[in-house]
Motif scaffolding. Structure first.
Motif, PDB file in Angstrom:
ATOM      1  N   PRO A  22     -10.340  26.511  12.932  1.00 55.47           N
ATOM      2  CA  PRO A  22     -11.010  24.650  13.304  1.00 55.47           C
ATOM      3  C   PRO A  22      -9.444  23.939  13.045  1.00 55.47           C
ATOM      4  CG  PRO A  22     -11.270  25.955  11.092  1.00 55.47           C
ATOM      5  CD  PRO A  22     -10.427  27.245  12.420  1.00 55.47           C
ATOM      6  N   SER A  23      -9.520  23.111  13.312  1.00 54.04           N
ATOM      7  CA  SER A  23      -8.899  22.193  13.136  1.00 54.04           C
ATOM      8  C   SER A  23      -8.790  20.505  12.426  1.00 54.04           C
ATOM      9  CB  SER A  23      -8.167  20.965  15.191  1.00 54.04           C
ATOM     10  OG  SER A  23      -7.478  21.902  15.416  1.00 54.04           O
ATOM     11  N   VAL A  24      -7.879  20.447  11.067  1.00 53.57           N
ATOM     12  CA  VAL A  24      -8.797  19.289   9.772  1.00 53.57           C
ATOM     13  C   VAL A  24      -7.521  18.012  10.102  1.00 53.57           C
ATOM     14  CG1 VAL A  24      -8.351  18.863   7.370  1.00 53.57           C
ATOM     15  CG2 VAL A  24      -9.480  21.270   8.854  1.00 53.57           C
ATOM     16  N   LEU A  25      -7.804  17.258  10.707  1.00 49.52           N
ATOM     17  CA  LEU A  25      -7.503  16.117  10.279  1.00 49.52           C
ATOM     18  C   LEU A  25      -7.311  15.684   8.580  1.00 49.52           C
ATOM     19  CD1 LEU A  25      -5.784  14.325  11.762  1.00 49.52           C
ATOM     20  CD2 LEU A  25      -7.592  12.833  12.080  1.00 49.52           C
ATOM     21  N   HIS A  26      -5.857  15.247   8.304  1.00 50.11           N
ATOM     22  CA  HIS A  26      -5.994  15.202   6.992  1.00 50.11           C
ATOM     23  C   HIS A  26      -5.284  13.570   6.766  1.00 50.11           C
ATOM     24  CE1 HIS A  26      -4.179  16.242   2.680  1.00 50.11           C
ATOM     25  NE2 HIS A  26      -5.092  14.800   2.298  1.00 50.11           N
ATOM     26  N   ILE A  27      -6.746  12.751   5.872  1.00 49.33           N
ATOM     27  CA  ILE A  27      -7.055  11.130   6.210  1.00 49.33           C
ATOM     28  C   ILE A  27      -6.740  11.095   4.737  1.00 49.33           C
ATOM     29  CG2 ILE A  27      -7.784   9.141   6.926  1.00 49.33           C
ATOM     30  CD1 ILE A  27      -9.358  10.702   9.090  1.00 49.33           C
ATOM     31  N   ASP A  28      -6.008  10.294   3.995  1.00 47.51           N
ATOM     32  CA  ASP A  28      -6.458   9.906   2.857  1.00 47.51           C
ATOM     33  C   ASP A  28      -5.585   8.636   2.620  1.00 47.51           C
ATOM     34  OD1 ASP A  28      -5.921   9.767  -0.111  1.00 47.51           O
ATOM     35  OD2 ASP A  28      -3.640  10.992   0.332  1.00 47.51           O
ATOM     36  N   LYS A  29      -6.837   7.663   1.463  1.00 49.62           N
ATOM     37  CA  LYS A  29      -6.448   5.925   1.720  1.00 49.62           C
ATOM     38  C   LYS A  29      -5.486   6.016  -0.248  1.00 49.62           C
ATOM     39  CE  LYS A  29      -9.076   2.221   0.084  1.00 49.62           C
ATOM     40  NZ  LYS A  29     -10.401   1.567  -0.350  1.00 49.62           N
ATOM     41  N   VAL A  30      -4.532   5.431   0.197  1.00 51.68           N
ATOM     42  CA  VAL A  30      -3.649   4.942  -0.798  1.00 51.68           C
ATOM     43  C   VAL A  30      -3.507   3.812  -0.997  1.00 51.68           C
ATOM     44  CG1 VAL A  30      -1.073   4.524  -1.397  1.00 51.68           C
ATOM     45  CG2 VAL A  30      -2.157   6.541  -0.090  1.00 51.68           C
ATOM     46  N   ALA A  31      -4.196   2.873  -1.960  1.00 45.83           N
ATOM     47  CA  ALA A  31      -4.707   1.503  -2.237  1.00 45.83           C
ATOM     48  C   ALA A  31      -5.536   0.779  -1.526  1.00 45.83           C
ATOM     49  CB  ALA A  31      -3.150   0.380  -2.751  1.00 45.83           C
ATOM     50  N   ASP A  32      -4.973   0.576  -0.591  1.00 48.38           N
ATOM     51  CA  ASP A  32      -5.797  -1.119   0.365  1.00 48.38           C
ATOM     52  C   ASP A  32      -5.611  -0.217   1.990  1.00 48.38           C
ATOM     53  OD1 ASP A  32      -3.808  -1.436   0.872  1.00 48.38           O
ATOM     54  OD2 ASP A  32      -4.646  -3.855   1.631  1.00 48.38           O
ATOM     55  N   GLN A  33      -4.476   1.140   2.117  1.00 54.54           N
ATOM     56  CA  GLN A  33      -4.424   1.552   3.366  1.00 54.54           C
ATOM     57  C   GLN A  33      -4.712   2.977   3.887  1.00 54.54           C
ATOM     58  OE1 GLN A  33      -0.124   0.887   3.744  1.00 54.54           O
ATOM     59  NE2 GLN A  33       0.348  -0.447   3.156  1.00 54.54           N
ATOM     60  N   ILE A  34      -5.436   3.146   4.825  1.00 51.37           N
ATOM     61  CA  ILE A  34      -5.432   4.259   4.891  1.00 51.37           C
ATOM     62  C   ILE A  34      -5.292   5.635   6.384  1.00 51.37           C
ATOM     63  CG2 ILE A  34      -7.340   5.565   6.841  1.00 51.37           C
ATOM     64  CD1 ILE A  34      -9.296   3.625   6.401  1.00 51.37           C
ATOM     65  N   GLN A  35      -4.013   6.560   5.471  1.00 48.97           N
ATOM     66  CA  GLN A  35      -2.762   6.912   6.283  1.00 48.97           C
ATOM     67  C   GLN A  35      -3.398   8.801   7.023  1.00 48.97           C
ATOM     68  OE1 GLN A  35      -0.653   7.247   3.000  1.00 48.97           O
ATOM     69  NE2 GLN A  35       0.145   5.440   3.740  1.00 48.97           N
ATOM     70  N   VAL A  36      -3.387   8.976   8.243  1.00 49.05           N
ATOM     71  CA  VAL A  36      -3.297   9.867   8.774  1.00 49.05           C
ATOM     72  C   VAL A  36      -2.428  10.505   7.927  1.00 49.05           C
ATOM     73  CG1 VAL A  36      -3.398  11.404  10.330  1.00 49.05           C
ATOM     74  CG2 VAL A  36      -4.209   9.675  10.367  1.00 49.05           C
ATOM     75  N   ILE A  37      -2.241  11.932   7.363  1.00 50.62           N
ATOM     76  CA  ILE A  37      -0.997  12.581   6.556  1.00 50.62           C
ATOM     77  C   ILE A  37      -1.036  13.945   7.202  1.00 50.62           C
ATOM     78  CG2 ILE A  37      -0.591  14.646   4.642  1.00 50.62           C
ATOM     79  CD1 ILE A  37      -1.512  11.261   4.511  1.00 50.62           C
ATOM     80  N   ALA A  38       0.670  13.663   8.086  1.00 51.86           N
ATOM     81  CA  ALA A  38       1.083  14.693   9.632  1.00 51.86           C
ATOM     82  C   ALA A  38       1.493  15.633   8.818  1.00 51.86           C
ATOM     83  CB  ALA A  38       2.152  13.949  10.206  1.00 51.86           C
ATOM     84  N   LYS A  75       5.902  18.739  12.881  1.00 54.07           N
ATOM     85  CA  LYS A  75       7.000  19.684  12.709  1.00 54.07           C
ATOM     86  C   LYS A  75       8.410  19.570  11.855  1.00 54.07           C
ATOM     87  CE  LYS A  75       4.276  23.103  14.967  1.00 54.07           C
ATOM     88  NZ  LYS A  75       2.840  23.079  14.624  1.00 54.07           N
ATOM     89  N   THR A  76       8.517  18.043  11.835  1.00 50.37           N
ATOM     90  CA  THR A  76       9.734  17.850  11.432  1.00 50.37           C
ATOM     91  C   THR A  76       9.357  17.951   9.557  1.00 50.37           C
ATOM     92  OG1 THR A  76       8.710  15.412  10.351  1.00 50.37           O
ATOM     93  CG2 THR A  76       9.603  15.468  12.687  1.00 50.37           C
ATOM     94  N   GLY A  77       8.697  18.595   8.524  1.00 54.64           N
ATOM     95  CA  GLY A  77       8.497  18.310   7.475  1.00 54.64           C
ATOM     96  C   GLY A  77       8.649  17.900   6.372  1.00 54.64           C
ATOM     97  N   GLU A  78       8.582  16.386   7.297  1.00 55.70           N
ATOM     98  CA  GLU A  78       8.502  15.017   6.429  1.00 55.70           C
ATOM     99  C   GLU A  78       7.380  14.555   5.806  1.00 55.70           C
ATOM    100  OE1 GLU A  78      10.599  11.935   8.453  1.00 55.70           O
ATOM    101  OE2 GLU A  78      12.215  13.532   8.756  1.00 55.70           O
TER     102      GLU A  78
END
Length: 54
Positions: free
Chosen positions: A17-33, A51-54
């Motif tokens: 499986p693949s898992v797309l990690h999505i998070d909500k910070v305040a009023d912004q939705i972010q995809v966690i790479a 694969k940048t590690g950032e």
């Protein structure tokens, strides 16, 4: 850990499986790479990882 790595290595990578990690910070939705969670032992991949590690 070695035993888990060996079991995961036996599986076809495209069948795992693949898992797309999505998070909500305040009023912004972010995809966690490159999150802090290492899911590699389970064979799970993050399709957003760059694969940048950032």
């Amino acid at each position: 850990m070695k035993a888990l790595n060996e079991k995961v290595a036996k599986h076809d990578k495209s069948a795992l499986p693949s898992v797309l990690h999505i998070d909500k910070v305040a009023d912004q939705i972010q995809v966690i790479a490159n999150g802090s969670q290492d899911l590699s032992l389970s064979g799970v991949t993050n399709p957003a990882a760059d694969k940048t590690g950032e």
